[in-house]
Design a protein around this motif. Structure first.
Motif, PDB file in Angstrom:
ATOM      1  N   GLN A 335       0.839  -1.202   0.000  1.00  0.00           N
ATOM      2  CA  GLN A 335       0.000   0.000   0.000  1.00  0.00           C
ATOM      3  C   GLN A 335       0.870   1.248   0.000  1.00  0.00           C
ATOM      4  OE1 GLN A 335      -2.946  -0.390   3.128  1.00  0.00           O
ATOM      5  NE2 GLN A 335      -3.611  -2.395   2.428  1.00  0.00           N
ATOM      6  N   SER A 336       0.857   2.033   1.058  1.00  0.00           N
ATOM      7  CA  SER A 336       1.639   3.264   1.077  1.00  0.00           C
ATOM      8  C   SER A 336       3.094   2.982   1.442  1.00  0.00           C
ATOM      9  CB  SER A 336       1.037   4.248   2.087  1.00  0.00           C
ATOM     10  OG  SER A 336       1.087   3.700   3.393  1.00  0.00           O
ATOM     11  N   ARG A 337       3.935   3.987   1.215  1.00  0.00           N
ATOM     12  CA  ARG A 337       5.379   3.922   1.481  1.00  0.00           C
ATOM     13  C   ARG A 337       6.054   2.782   0.708  1.00  0.00           C
ATOM     14  NH1 ARG A 337       4.599   3.347   7.428  1.00  0.00           N
ATOM     15  NH2 ARG A 337       2.414   3.323   6.800  1.00  0.00           N
ATOM     16  N   LYS A 338       5.605   2.582  -0.499  1.00  0.00           N
ATOM     17  CA  LYS A 338       6.187   1.561  -1.369  1.00  0.00           C
ATOM     18  C   LYS A 338       7.458   2.091  -2.030  1.00  0.00           C
ATOM     19  CE  LYS A 338       2.517   1.215  -3.887  1.00  0.00           C
ATOM     20  NZ  LYS A 338       1.554   0.780  -4.948  1.00  0.00           N
ATOM     21  N   PHE A 339       8.362   1.176  -2.366  1.00  0.00           N
ATOM     22  CA  PHE A 339       9.482   1.516  -3.239  1.00  0.00           C
ATOM     23  C   PHE A 339       8.952   1.527  -4.673  1.00  0.00           C
ATOM     24  CE2 PHE A 339      12.226  -0.465   0.165  1.00  0.00           C
ATOM     25  CZ  PHE A 339      12.884   0.711   0.508  1.00  0.00           C
ATOM     26  N   PHE A 380      18.778  -5.915   6.092  1.00  0.00           N
ATOM     27  CA  PHE A 380      17.317  -5.778   6.016  1.00  0.00           C
ATOM     28  C   PHE A 380      17.007  -4.338   5.637  1.00  0.00           C
ATOM     29  CE2 PHE A 380      13.166  -6.109   8.681  1.00  0.00           C
ATOM     30  CZ  PHE A 380      12.453  -6.548   7.579  1.00  0.00           C
ATOM     31  N   LEU A 381      16.389  -4.133   4.465  1.00  0.00           N
ATOM     32  CA  LEU A 381      16.108  -2.784   3.947  1.00  0.00           C
ATOM     33  C   LEU A 381      14.600  -2.579   3.859  1.00  0.00           C
ATOM     34  CD1 LEU A 381      16.896  -0.112   2.426  1.00  0.00           C
ATOM     35  CD2 LEU A 381      16.859  -1.488   0.313  1.00  0.00           C
ATOM     36  N   GLY A 382      14.115  -1.485   4.462  1.00  0.00           N
ATOM     37  CA  GLY A 382      12.689  -1.203   4.384  1.00  0.00           C
ATOM     38  C   GLY A 382      12.360   0.222   4.757  1.00  0.00           C
ATOM     39  N   VAL A 383      11.239   0.716   4.228  1.00  0.00           N
ATOM     40  CA  VAL A 383      10.741   2.041   4.603  1.00  0.00           C
ATOM     41  C   VAL A 383      10.094   1.933   5.982  1.00  0.00           C
ATOM     42  CG1 VAL A 383       9.238   3.956   3.931  1.00  0.00           C
ATOM     43  CG2 VAL A 383      10.334   2.549   2.174  1.00  0.00           C
ATOM     44  N   HIS A 384      10.170   3.004   6.744  1.00  0.00           N
ATOM     45  CA  HIS A 384       9.583   3.002   8.088  1.00  0.00           C
ATOM     46  C   HIS A 384       8.139   2.496   8.048  1.00  0.00           C
ATOM     47  CE1 HIS A 384       8.539   4.343  12.144  1.00  0.00           C
ATOM     48  NE2 HIS A 384       7.390   4.730  11.606  1.00  0.00           N
ATOM     49  N   GLY A 385       7.858   1.530   8.907  1.00  0.00           N
ATOM     50  CA  GLY A 385       6.526   0.944   8.987  1.00  0.00           C
ATOM     51  C   GLY A 385       6.568  -0.327   9.817  1.00  0.00           C
ATOM     52  N   ALA A 386       5.396  -0.907  10.036  1.00  0.00           N
ATOM     53  CA  ALA A 386       5.281  -2.066  10.917  1.00  0.00           C
ATOM     54  C   ALA A 386       6.125  -3.246  10.461  1.00  0.00           C
ATOM     55  CB  ALA A 386       3.817  -2.488  11.034  1.00  0.00           C
ATOM     56  N   GLY A 387       6.332  -3.372   9.149  1.00  0.00           N
ATOM     57  CA  GLY A 387       7.099  -4.504   8.632  1.00  0.00           C
ATOM     58  C   GLY A 387       8.509  -4.581   9.174  1.00  0.00           C
ATOM     59  N   LEU A 388       9.081  -3.427   9.537  1.00  0.00           N
ATOM     60  CA  LEU A 388      10.447  -3.419  10.080  1.00  0.00           C
ATOM     61  C   LEU A 388      10.524  -4.109  11.440  1.00  0.00           C
ATOM     62  CD1 LEU A 388      11.916   0.095   9.148  1.00  0.00           C
ATOM     63  CD2 LEU A 388      12.654  -2.135   8.313  1.00  0.00           C
ATOM     64  N   THR A 389       9.382  -4.342  12.057  1.00  0.00           N
ATOM     65  CA  THR A 389       9.366  -5.057  13.337  1.00  0.00           C
ATOM     66  C   THR A 389      10.051  -6.407  13.206  1.00  0.00           C
ATOM     67  OG1 THR A 389       7.255  -3.996  13.838  1.00  0.00           O
ATOM     68  CG2 THR A 389       7.857  -5.905  15.168  1.00  0.00           C
ATOM     69  N   ASN A 390      10.004  -6.980  12.012  1.00  0.00           N
ATOM     70  CA  ASN A 390      10.600  -8.296  11.782  1.00  0.00           C
ATOM     71  C   ASN A 390      12.113  -8.309  11.934  1.00  0.00           C
ATOM     72  OD1 ASN A 390       8.248 -10.096  10.851  1.00  0.00           O
ATOM     73  ND2 ASN A 390       7.976  -8.244   9.627  1.00  0.00           N
ATOM     74  N   GLU A 459       2.297  19.748  14.072  1.00  0.00           N
ATOM     75  CA  GLU A 459       1.598  20.469  15.136  1.00  0.00           C
ATOM     76  C   GLU A 459       0.083  20.242  15.091  1.00  0.00           C
ATOM     77  OE1 GLU A 459       2.760  24.493  14.656  1.00  0.00           O
ATOM     78  OE2 GLU A 459       4.745  24.233  15.596  1.00  0.00           O
ATOM     79  N   GLN A 460      -0.423  19.752  13.970  1.00  0.00           N
ATOM     80  CA  GLN A 460      -1.856  19.474  13.845  1.00  0.00           C
ATOM     81  C   GLN A 460      -2.250  18.142  14.467  1.00  0.00           C
ATOM     82  OE1 GLN A 460      -3.113  19.987   9.719  1.00  0.00           O
ATOM     83  NE2 GLN A 460      -1.613  21.644   9.428  1.00  0.00           N
ATOM     84  N   GLY A 461      -1.247  17.368  14.883  1.00  0.00           N
ATOM     85  CA  GLY A 461      -1.550  16.121  15.570  1.00  0.00           C
ATOM     86  C   GLY A 461      -1.243  14.889  14.752  1.00  0.00           C
ATOM     87  N   TRP A 462      -1.388  13.737  15.428  1.00  0.00           N
ATOM     88  CA  TRP A 462      -1.029  12.467  14.811  1.00  0.00           C
ATOM     89  C   TRP A 462      -1.873  12.151  13.577  1.00  0.00           C
ATOM     90  CZ3 TRP A 462       2.659   9.260  14.088  1.00  0.00           C
ATOM     91  CH2 TRP A 462       2.399   7.971  13.624  1.00  0.00           C
ATOM     92  N   SER A 463      -3.128  12.515  13.592  1.00  0.00           N
ATOM     93  CA  SER A 463      -3.992  12.214  12.448  1.00  0.00           C
ATOM     94  C   SER A 463      -3.469  12.848  11.170  1.00  0.00           C
ATOM     95  CB  SER A 463      -5.429  12.692  12.717  1.00  0.00           C
ATOM     96  OG  SER A 463      -5.998  11.963  13.781  1.00  0.00           O
ATOM     97  N   ALA A 464      -2.983  14.084  11.294  1.00  0.00           N
ATOM     98  CA  ALA A 464      -2.433  14.774  10.122  1.00  0.00           C
ATOM     99  C   ALA A 464      -1.144  14.106   9.658  1.00  0.00           C
ATOM    100  CB  ALA A 464      -2.182  16.244  10.443  1.00  0.00           C
ATOM    101  N   ILE A 468      -1.057  12.126   5.891  1.00  0.00           N
ATOM    102  CA  ILE A 468      -0.246  12.713   4.820  1.00  0.00           C
ATOM    103  C   ILE A 468       1.053  11.940   4.603  1.00  0.00           C
ATOM    104  CG2 ILE A 468       1.061  14.757   4.105  1.00  0.00           C
ATOM    105  CD1 ILE A 468      -1.045  16.458   5.582  1.00  0.00           C
ATOM    106  N   TYR A 469       1.872  11.858   5.651  1.00  0.00           N
ATOM    107  CA  TYR A 469       3.219  11.322   5.475  1.00  0.00           C
ATOM    108  C   TYR A 469       3.289   9.787   5.492  1.00  0.00           C
ATOM    109  CZ  TYR A 469       4.640  16.157   6.149  1.00  0.00           C
ATOM    110  OH  TYR A 469       4.791  17.519   6.017  1.00  0.00           O
ATOM    111  N   LEU A 470       2.309   9.144   6.100  1.00  0.00           N
ATOM    112  CA  LEU A 470       2.354   7.687   6.180  1.00  0.00           C
ATOM    113  C   LEU A 470       1.403   7.004   5.201  1.00  0.00           C
ATOM    114  CD1 LEU A 470       2.654   7.124  10.045  1.00  0.00           C
ATOM    115  CD2 LEU A 470       4.469   7.376   8.346  1.00  0.00           C
ATOM    116  N   GLU A 471       0.313   7.672   4.847  1.00  0.00           N
ATOM    117  CA  GLU A 471      -0.696   7.027   3.998  1.00  0.00           C
ATOM    118  C   GLU A 471      -0.707   7.548   2.560  1.00  0.00           C
ATOM    119  OE1 GLU A 471      -4.377   7.502   6.060  1.00  0.00           O
ATOM    120  OE2 GLU A 471      -3.929   5.934   7.550  1.00  0.00           O
TER     121      GLU A 471
END
Length: 498
Positions: A335-339, A380-390, A459-464, A468-471
């Protein structure tokens, strides 16, 4: 005449003296009797005598008092019972009993310790109960006869998930009510008596996202349960069978017993020791100074090694000339943050001497199979996201390269993966993308705050930040820049030690 007057005067004086003597004797008698009456009719007298009295049946008797003041005082006598009782006293002026603080509870060990709750953590609340705890069916009300849990019998509630200050997460966690039993409670017959402790935790909240699975459930579960060497009974609330199936191999390493899910429980389970909630130290970290036996993240990795049969303990150590190709795993995202140029990255990596694997951690493949793939890799190469937990599955000394998206998200990258990687005995590199490497430049004007002033968006909060930057963002890596980072990773693999 004079003698007569003197006689009458004498008689009057004697009568006055006699009256005074009577008054003095009366006062002395009152001063002597009053404390006795008070001592036999006050709640404190019974407390000092440790005489528990049931609420229903009172059998009066007489307690002897000094012979000079024969005042019989009724004192209730206890009737044998196996249920918890409240101390009562019958007032001399009124038949209505008055409740007094509890002092005795049947079937409670003398060495029983108080219920201890720790609310000092930023994320977790944990409580430990020494005493009989009864979990009846799928009820979220749990009975405890732990008399020493409080100076008075009180109820308390807890949501056993490690996001206590996050309303969104905690809204998805079931609240448990712990209710001390009283003498009026019905007798409960245990269908399952356990000699091992129970550990109650939730898989609600954000569980289901692999990062939150590890950071908020599995690692805290390890911290709390590893001390028992498998002799602990897991009880899960907000359970999802697919979640249990996914991590069953890990759960079996921490507990030898079949998991009890509160929602499907049909038995009456009784425990002598119960821990509610798990201990959280930091995001994806174990603090050895806070664990019962000083165990660490290395011990957690060893649990995973055994659970998934991971063979590779340490990463490849390269010599001056490449005799064996180090394996690079590129973490693909659907989905988002793809190479955007994933294939080109793979080809360039091969030219540097890497054996390249590409995989998506959310691909639905067998968990153990994917774990073994990660463990077989050295970089191990990856964009910031849950997958890096591995990365926790990597061998010691492996290199993690985290690609940080546009948005000044360095703090997020640091807390979630850079800092935890140190305790995992991994080597860490960071690749921060430039404006031209982000697909956001195709969605916003060059001078838009999203591009030029990310802090104003934060400054607008986590939702912003998330929307924008993660999705909305994907990444098109500049190959010459990434080549330098991959070359640096090769240098790290040539260094001795982890």
């Amino acid at each position: 005449m004079e003698k007569s007057l003197r006689m009458r005067s004498y008689i009057r004086r004697q009568k006055r003296k006699q009256a005074i003597r009577i008054i003095i004797v009366s006062i002395c008698a009152l001063l002597f009797i009053s404390p006795l009456l008070k001592s036999h009719s006050s709640p404190q007298a019974i407390v000092n005598l440790h005489v528990p009295v049931p609420t229903k049946t009172l059998v009066p008797t007489k307690i002897p008092v000094p012979t000079k003041t024969p005042v019989p005082v009724p004192v209730p006598v206890p009737v044998p019972t196996k249920t918890p009782v409240r101390m009562m006293i019958a007032e001399t002026q009124s038949p209505a009993p008055q409740p007094v603080e509890d002092r005795k509870m049947p079937d409670v060990q003398k060495n029983e310790k108080p219920t201890i709750c720790d609310d000092s953590g930023t994320r977790s609340v944990t409580c430990e109960i020494e005493g009989v705890v009864v979990i009846e069916g799928n009820s979220t009300t749990i009975s405890t006869s732990s008399y020493y849990s409080s100076p008075k019998l009180v109820e308390w509630k807890i949501k056993p998930y490690n996001r206590k200050n996050d309303p969104d997460a905690m809204a998805q966690v079931t609240e448990l009510l712990f209710k001390p039993s009283t003498g009026n409670d019905k007798t409960v017959h245990c269908t399952k008596n356990h000699s091992i402790p129970a550990l109650i935790f939730s898989t609600g909240g954000y569980a289901g996202n692999v990062y939150h699975d590890f950071a908020e459930v599995l690692v805290p579960l390890f911290i709390t349960s590893y001390q028992f060497h498998g002799d602990v009974q897991f009880i899960i609330t907000d359970s999802k069978q697919w979640w249990i199936d996914k991590y069953l191999l890990v759960l079996k390493q921490l507990s030898k017993y079949e998991i009890i899910t509160l929602e499907s429980n049909k038995n009456v389970h009784c425990f002598q020791r119960t821990i509610v909630g798990t201990s959280f130290h930091k995001d994806f970290k174990v603090d050895p100074s806070k664990t019962p036996n000083g165990y660490s993240m290395s011990d957690f990795k060893e649990v995973l090694r055994k659970a998934f049969s991971l063979e590779k303990k340490t990463a490849i150590q390269l010599s001056g000339h490449l005799k064996k190709r180090p394996r690079l795993l590129i973490l693909s995202r659907s989905q988002s943050r793809k190479f955007v140029n994933e294939r080109q990255i793979a080809e360039m990596s091969k030219s540097l001497g890497y054996e390249v694997k590409i995989s998506d951690s959310n691909s639905g493949t067998d968990v153990a199979k994917f774990a073994r793939l990660v463990n077989s890799c050295d970089v191990f190469l990856g964009v910031h996201g849950a997958g890096l937990t591995n990365m926790v599955l990597l061998p010691d000394g492996a290199v993690v390269i985290q690609v940080v998206p546009l948005g000044r998200l360095e703090w997020l990258a640091r807390d979630y993966y850079m800092e935890p990687s140190k305790d995992m005995k991994l080597k860490y590199l960071e690749y921060r993308i430039l404006e031209e490497e982000s697909t956001l430049i195709q969605q916003y004007p060059p001078n838009h705050p999203v591009i030029k002033d990310p802090f104003s968006i934060q400054e607008q909060g986590w939702s912003a930040i998330k929307s924008i930057y993660l999705e909305q963002q994907n990444v098109k890596i500049r190959l010459p820049r990434l080549k330098k980072t991959l070359t640096e990773a090769l240098k790290l693999l040539r260094q001795t030690g982890a």
